[in-house]
Design an enzyme around this catalytic site. Structure first.
Site, PDB file in Angstrom:
ATOM      1  N   VAL A 190       0.738  -1.229   0.275  1.00 55.29           N
ATOM      2  CA  VAL A 190       0.106   0.113   0.400  1.00 55.29           C
ATOM      3  C   VAL A 190       0.851   1.240   0.177  1.00 55.29           C
ATOM      4  O   VAL A 190       1.828   1.550   1.042  1.00 55.29           O
ATOM      5  CB  VAL A 190      -0.747  -0.343   0.934  1.00 55.29           C
ATOM      6  CG1 VAL A 190      -1.534   1.736   1.683  1.00 55.29           C
ATOM      7  CG2 VAL A 190      -1.766  -1.474   1.387  1.00 55.29           C
ATOM      8  N   ASP A 191       0.801   2.350  -0.545  1.00 52.46           N
ATOM      9  CA  ASP A 191       1.185   3.550  -1.202  1.00 52.46           C
ATOM     10  C   ASP A 191       3.008   3.442  -0.973  1.00 52.46           C
ATOM     11  O   ASP A 191       3.386   3.606  -0.613  1.00 52.46           O
ATOM     12  CB  ASP A 191       1.179   4.613  -0.341  1.00 52.46           C
ATOM     13  CG  ASP A 191      -0.786   4.488  -0.235  1.00 52.46           C
ATOM     14  OD1 ASP A 191      -0.897   4.150  -1.292  1.00 52.46           O
ATOM     15  OD2 ASP A 191      -1.359   4.696   0.614  1.00 52.46           O
ATOM     16  N   PHE A 192       3.605   1.896  -1.224  1.00 51.82           N
ATOM     17  CA  PHE A 192       4.996   1.694  -1.075  1.00 51.82           C
ATOM     18  C   PHE A 192       6.111   2.714  -1.876  1.00 51.82           C
ATOM     19  O   PHE A 192       7.386   2.781  -1.415  1.00 51.82           O
ATOM     20  CB  PHE A 192       5.032   0.317  -1.287  1.00 51.82           C
ATOM     21  CG  PHE A 192       4.790  -0.178  -2.427  1.00 51.82           C
ATOM     22  CD1 PHE A 192       6.524  -0.868  -3.271  1.00 51.82           C
ATOM     23  CD2 PHE A 192       4.368  -0.619  -2.914  1.00 51.82           C
ATOM     24  CE1 PHE A 192       6.597  -1.233  -4.842  1.00 51.82           C
ATOM     25  CE2 PHE A 192       3.592  -1.923  -4.623  1.00 51.82           C
ATOM     26  CZ  PHE A 192       5.101  -1.326  -4.794  1.00 51.82           C
ATOM     27  N   TYR A 218      -1.877   0.006  -4.135  1.00 55.60           N
ATOM     28  CA  TYR A 218      -1.386   1.326  -4.456  1.00 55.60           C
ATOM     29  C   TYR A 218       0.312   1.484  -4.576  1.00 55.60           C
ATOM     30  O   TYR A 218       0.853   0.958  -3.359  1.00 55.60           O
ATOM     31  CB  TYR A 218      -1.702   2.244  -3.394  1.00 55.60           C
ATOM     32  CG  TYR A 218      -3.188   2.075  -3.321  1.00 55.60           C
ATOM     33  CD1 TYR A 218      -4.206   2.403  -4.415  1.00 55.60           C
ATOM     34  CD2 TYR A 218      -3.820   1.552  -2.766  1.00 55.60           C
ATOM     35  CE1 TYR A 218      -6.095   2.331  -3.846  1.00 55.60           C
ATOM     36  CE2 TYR A 218      -4.828   1.270  -2.042  1.00 55.60           C
ATOM     37  CZ  TYR A 218      -6.416   1.351  -2.674  1.00 55.60           C
ATOM     38  OH  TYR A 218      -7.423   1.777  -2.204  1.00 55.60           O
ATOM     39  N   ARG A 254      -2.224   6.798  -6.479  1.00 58.02           N
ATOM     40  CA  ARG A 254      -3.877   7.798  -5.844  1.00 58.02           C
ATOM     41  C   ARG A 254      -2.669   8.901  -4.877  1.00 58.02           C
ATOM     42  O   ARG A 254      -1.604   9.006  -4.841  1.00 58.02           O
ATOM     43  CB  ARG A 254      -4.583   6.587  -5.268  1.00 58.02           C
ATOM     44  CG  ARG A 254      -3.337   6.345  -3.354  1.00 58.02           C
ATOM     45  CD  ARG A 254      -4.485   5.385  -2.324  1.00 58.02           C
ATOM     46  NE  ARG A 254      -4.224   5.384  -1.132  1.00 58.02           N
ATOM     47  CZ  ARG A 254      -4.507   4.546  -0.398  1.00 58.02           C
ATOM     48  NH1 ARG A 254      -6.078   4.806  -0.496  1.00 58.02           N
ATOM     49  NH2 ARG A 254      -4.211   3.997   0.620  1.00 58.02           N
TER      50      ARG A 254
END
Length: 729
Positions: A190-192, A218, A254
């Site tokens: 996630v959002d890495f 994401y 995102r």
């Protein structure tokens, strides 16, 4: 700024070294208080469980290999803070980092930086690398975590929730730095990859881990400040996922803030990437502000027609505006690589995103089968009487002793076929070509030619032949082919791109595919799976060649001799300075070629010279190309290496290399004593050098420049170079 670079060593075992990276950084500040003084910190293999904070500019931290040097932290955002500060008394995101870069002109190379706290649903965000500086270079590193693996500062101007930015930079000015990631593997869920930097990712693998959710993750969450010309740019990167990650389940990004910019150029997108590409994070205002764009995309999710309408597909002209040297230039014209962007192979990646799909292989089985039909049973008995049979038996027994097979090879005119030509970073032209080495047999090779090559006093180019070993997809890794994750793994693990390294030192280098490797794999080893792509078919070659009186070692020597014939025919190569450089199996080919062909005037043998008894008989699972029938009855490896004298020979060994055998370096030293005696006898005691590196099987590059300089300075004044036609025609 001083031109000298001070070096400190980090090792958990070596005497006189610093036990941790943090200790070395603290020592650098005490020993060299001038903050403009460049400092190099070299890290021995090992796992370093520590938090590393870099607050000093002009620091380089370099590991032996990314596979062997791991910096590991374990903090998650949901863990309680010691002082009770933070949202609900927890650490929060920005105090979880394993490594913090809070300075300009920092370089990280050959490292694994990991936060192993675990699944973000349980432990919260967990940063592995927190980077907040200008002109940062991260080269050949693995950056591993789950949620929020890699943060690229600055922070946004304001928090979404009070206390959300608690950490080392919460009150710092929001300064946008330029950051360059080359040949790295970055993984998370996630959002890495997130933050507000101007960041350029070139030839990296971006790997999404599995969470077993409909929305599995994401990749990016960017917060580009309003008015900034660039955010995150991915060039020649491969977006992959392990087996089990559902198709169409991972968003490319995102917007952490509304002006987010993320652009993908010449990238490969796996089937796990969602066809709409991007999510607005319930921020409809971002539709008019973000710059989400792509050009020249490949792979199962490379079609942008299904992207959300507020993302863009760029044409080729617009994509050219995202070249590395433009994105990172700034006011000072910074370009960490120099010249054109790396030529990448993403368009040719196979369905797994980690290997290149090869449509047509240059295999040599058909030629060997044709040879069997032409020459098989050529010595069969054709006599009529018992006396004829006795005569034939004596002659045939004699002929069977001719086991190397070089006398059976077919010499053909030199013919070259060029396959492709590209420019790579550093002003190097890389040509992929094929040389005909015998009838019906072609050898692909990479030729790397620097724009300003080293010349001798006659204006001739100085050159190294760089045979490859048994990892890294044949010549591709040695030539430094970028954009292929499976090749990058080998480069990070073994420092396998030595052909490219020498080319960057201004030598012309030639990196050939050996028999049964790369583009020369025979049918049993052809395919896109990583095991087939990275390995060779030496056993098949041996089984086909040996019944015909040939050997794999002899075939490879022949091919490299033909390569020397080609270099000699060019007329622009300094043949009396020709070198050969090889690691592992490339060391074996360097050893044999330099011993048999006097046109090789200097040799670098890494990870190969050791005694037969310990390393080849005892470890008899080694590749079949090491085994020549009848050879060991005559010679050991030290005897073969003695044939190189008086030409300079540099032998490199690693302390924990399993190929040394159970007695380790003692096995190597015994063979070197044989070689030393030869050099001593010829009055060239100083023409042999042995270098020992820490760690397991890999090419040591810490002193590569000094090693090459030593070879250059010790090229023997020998008789005129000649073709070894007497022994191979």
């Amino acid at each position: 700024m001083s031109e000298s670079i001070y070096t400190l060593r980090v090792s958990r075992a070596a005497a006189g070294a610093y036990p941790t990276i943090s200790d070395a950084l603290a020592a650098a500040d005490q020993l060299y208080p001038d903050a403009e003084q460049p400092v190099m910190i070299r890290v021995d293999p090992g796992e370093y469980c520590e938090r590393v904070e870099i607050h000093r500019s002009h620091v380089t931290i370099e590991g032996e290999t990314a596979d062997s040097v791991r910096i590991v932290g374990s903090l998650g955002a949901k863990m309680p803070s010691e002082d009770g500060s933070g949202v609900d008394g927890t650490l929060g995101t920005f105090r979880t980092y394993t490594v913090l870069v809070d300075a300009d002109d920092v370089r990280l190379e050959n490292l694994t930086i990991e936060n192993d706290a675990g699944d973000g649903r349980e432990v919260g965000q967990a940063i592995a690398l927190y980077a907040d500086g200008d002109r940062l270079v991260v080269d050949a590193c693995c950056i591993k975590g789950h949620q929020d693996t890699l943060f690229l500062g600055p922070l946004p101007p304001h928090e979404a929730k009070p206390g959300g930015f608690i950490g080392p930079k919460q009150y710092a000015p929001r300064r946008v730095g330029r950051q360059y990631f080359r040949r790295c593997r970055i993984e998370g869920d996630v959002d890495f990859i997130f933050g507000g930097a101007r960041a350029y990712f070139e030839g990296c693998e971006i790997r999404s881990l599995n969470r077993d959710m409909d929305v599995n993750g994401y990749v990016t969450a960017v917060s580009t400040p309003e008015g900034e010309p660039h955010g995150f740019v991915f060039h020649g990167c491969s977006f992959t996922a392990p087996d089990g990650v559902a198709p169409d389940s991972v968003y490319l990004g995102r917007p952490w803030r509304e002006w987010a910019q993320t652009v993908l150029i010449d990238c490969w997108l796996g089937r796990h990437i969602k066809r709409e590409g991007w999510w607005d994070w319930n921020k409809p205002a971002a539709h008019n502000c973000v710059q989400y764009a792509g050009a020249i995309l490949h792979g199962p999710a490379g079609d942008t027609t299904g992207w959300v309408p507020w993302a863009n597909e760029l044409d080729v002209m617009a994509a050219a505006g995202y070249a590395r040297e433009q994105v990172l230039a700034g006011v000072d014209g910074w370009d960490p690589e120099g010249g054109d962007g790396d030529a990448v192979e993403t368009a040719e990646l196979s369905a797994n995103g980690r290997t290149v799909h090869i449509e047509t292989y240059c295999e040599d089985e058909p030629a060997l089968r044709a040879r069997l039909k032409r020459e098989g049973r050529s010595a069969a008995f054709t006599g009529k009487t018992p006396a004829d049979f006795e005569t034939w038996k004596i002659a045939t027994r004699t002929r069977l002793y001719d086991v190397l097979g070089l006398s059976l090879m077919d010499r053909v005119p030199i013919e070259i076929r060029e396959l492709s030509r590209v420019r790579v970073a550093g002003g190097i032209v890389r040509t992929h070509a094929m040389l005909q080495v015998e009838r019906d047999v072609w050898m692909p090779f990479y030729l790397l030619e620097p724009s300003h090559p080293k010349l001798d006093e006659r204006g001739l180019k100085r050159c190294y032949i760089c045979p490859h070993g048994h990892q890294g997809a044949g010549a591709a890794s040695v030539a430094g082919v970028a954009g292929v994750p499976a090749v990058d793994d080998a480069v990070r693990k073994f420092n396998y791109d030595y052909g490219l390294r020498l080319a960057r030192m201004s030598y012309v280098t030639v990196c050939p595919d050996a028999r049964g490797w790369g583009y020369r794999r025979d049918w049993k080893g052809q395919g896109d799976d990583e095991n087939s792509y990275l390995r060779g078919t030496c056993l098949n070659q041996a089984r086909m060649a040996e019944p015909l009186g040939l050997t794999v070692a002899g075939l490879n020597v022949w091919d490299n001799m033909r390569l020397i014939d080609y270099l000699e025919a060019r007329g622009d190569i300094a043949m009396d300075d020709l070198g050969c450089f090889g690691f592992s199996g490339g060391g074996y080919m360097t050893l044999y070629l330099a011993a048999l062909d006097p046109r090789v005037r200097k040799a670098f043998v890494s990870g190969y010279l050791y005694g037969v008894d310990d390393s080849l008989l005892h470890l008899n699972g080694n590749c079949s190309c090491n085994y020549t029938p009848g050879l060991w009855r005559l010679l050991d490896m030290g005897d073969i290496a003695s044939l190189i004298a008086p030409h300079p020979l540099l032998v490199q060994s690693c302390e924990e290399d399993h190929l040394n055998g159970s007695r380790g370096l003692k096995n190597v030293d015994e063979q070197l004593e044989i070689v030393r005696d030869a050099y001593k006898l010829l009055g060239r005691r100083d023409g042999l050098r042995h270098e020992v590196c820490p760690g397991e099987h890999h090419l040591g590059v810490t002193y590569l420049a000094e090693d090459i300089e030593w070879l250059d300075s010790h090229v023997a004044e020998c008789a005129p170079v000649h073709s070894p036609s007497a022994c191979c025609e």
